[in-house]
Design a protein around this motif. Structure first.
Motif, short mmCIF file in Angstrom:
data_model
loop_
_atom_site.label_atom_id
_atom_site.label_comp_id
_atom_site.label_asym_id
_atom_site.label_seq_id
_atom_site.Cartn_x
_atom_site.Cartn_y
_atom_site.Cartn_z
N ALA A 15 51.81 41.63 43.79
CA ALA A 15 50.67 41.43 44.68
C ALA A 15 49.46 42.23 44.20
O ALA A 15 48.33 41.73 44.22
N LEU A 16 49.69 43.45 43.75
CA LEU A 16 48.60 44.30 43.27
C LEU A 16 47.92 43.67 42.07
O LEU A 16 46.69 43.55 42.02
N VAL A 17 48.70 43.26 41.09
CA VAL A 17 48.12 42.68 39.87
C VAL A 17 47.39 41.38 40.21
O VAL A 17 46.31 41.11 39.68
N GLN A 18 47.93 40.59 41.11
CA GLN A 18 47.25 39.36 41.54
C GLN A 18 45.91 39.70 42.18
O GLN A 18 44.91 39.03 41.93
N GLN A 19 45.89 40.74 43.01
CA GLN A 19 44.64 41.14 43.66
C GLN A 19 43.63 41.69 42.65
O GLN A 19 42.43 41.56 42.87
N MET A 20 44.11 42.30 41.58
CA MET A 20 43.20 42.85 40.57
C MET A 20 42.28 41.79 39.99
O MET A 20 41.15 42.09 39.63
N VAL A 21 42.76 40.58 39.89
CA VAL A 21 41.95 39.51 39.32
C VAL A 21 41.40 38.59 40.40
O VAL A 21 40.83 37.55 40.10
N GLY A 22 41.55 38.98 41.66
CA GLY A 22 41.08 38.16 42.77
C GLY A 22 39.81 38.71 43.39
O GLY A 22 39.27 39.74 42.97
N GLU A 23 39.37 38.03 44.43
CA GLU A 23 38.11 38.38 45.08
C GLU A 23 38.22 39.51 46.10
O GLU A 23 37.22 40.09 46.48
N ALA A 24 39.42 39.82 46.55
CA ALA A 24 39.59 40.84 47.59
C ALA A 24 39.94 42.20 46.99
O ALA A 24 40.50 43.05 47.67
N TRP A 25 39.60 42.41 45.74
CA TRP A 25 40.00 43.63 45.06
C TRP A 25 39.50 44.90 45.74
O TRP A 25 40.22 45.89 45.86
N GLU A 26 38.27 44.91 46.19
CA GLU A 26 37.69 46.13 46.77
C GLU A 26 38.50 46.63 47.96
O GLU A 26 38.77 47.82 48.06
#
Length: 145
Positions: A15-26
């Motif tokens: 989930a973390l790595v997916q979020q790293m390249v997504g729009e909700a990273w902040e």
């Protein structure tokens, strides 16, 4: 470490790595930094910086076509999640809640399977395919009745 916590660590890293390249990273970065800081005794700002650096590295590597970038990031963060869970077994509940917020509704029930293959043989070459999930790929439209 029991299998459920290993699976939870893998789900957390994924989930973390997916979020790293997504729009909700902040939003994700701050929550994960706080989660890891509480288990490591380190400063949340330092971990936040490490997360941001890891994200930048991943985005750059994927942009340049590095096929191993995501797998390397997954391995790194899976290890860190596993250590966090090992250092504080009560952290599992918090990680499950964080995953639920990120859209992963049932991380503890997810089955994680690791497969290692060794292929050797004569002088002829063949195609070898290994797949975790194979489906029909018909994601839209009507379902067969």
């Amino acid at each position: 470490m029991e299998a459920e916590l290993v699976a939870l660590a893998a789900a957390g890293a994924s989930a973390l790595v997916q979020q790293m390249v997504g729009e909700a990273w902040e939003q994700t970065r701050g929550r994960v930094a706080a989660f890891l800081a509480r288990r490591s005794g380190r400063d949340v700002t330092a971990i936040d910086g490490e997360l941001e650096e890891a994200r930048a590295d991943l985005v750059d590597a994927e942009a340049s076509g590095d096929p191993d970038a995501r797998a390397e990031a997954l391995a790194e963060w899976r290890g860190r999640m596993r250590r966090a869970l090992r250092n504080d077994p009560r952290a599992a509940q918090e990680l499950r809640a964080l995953l639920a917020e990120l859209g992963d509704r049932e991380p503890a029930t997810r089955q994680v399977v690791e497969t290692h293959n060794h292929i050797s043989g004569g002088t002829y070459y063949s195609t070898v395919i290994q797949a975790g999930t194979v489906d029909r790929g018909d994601r839209g439209g009507t379902q067969p009745g």
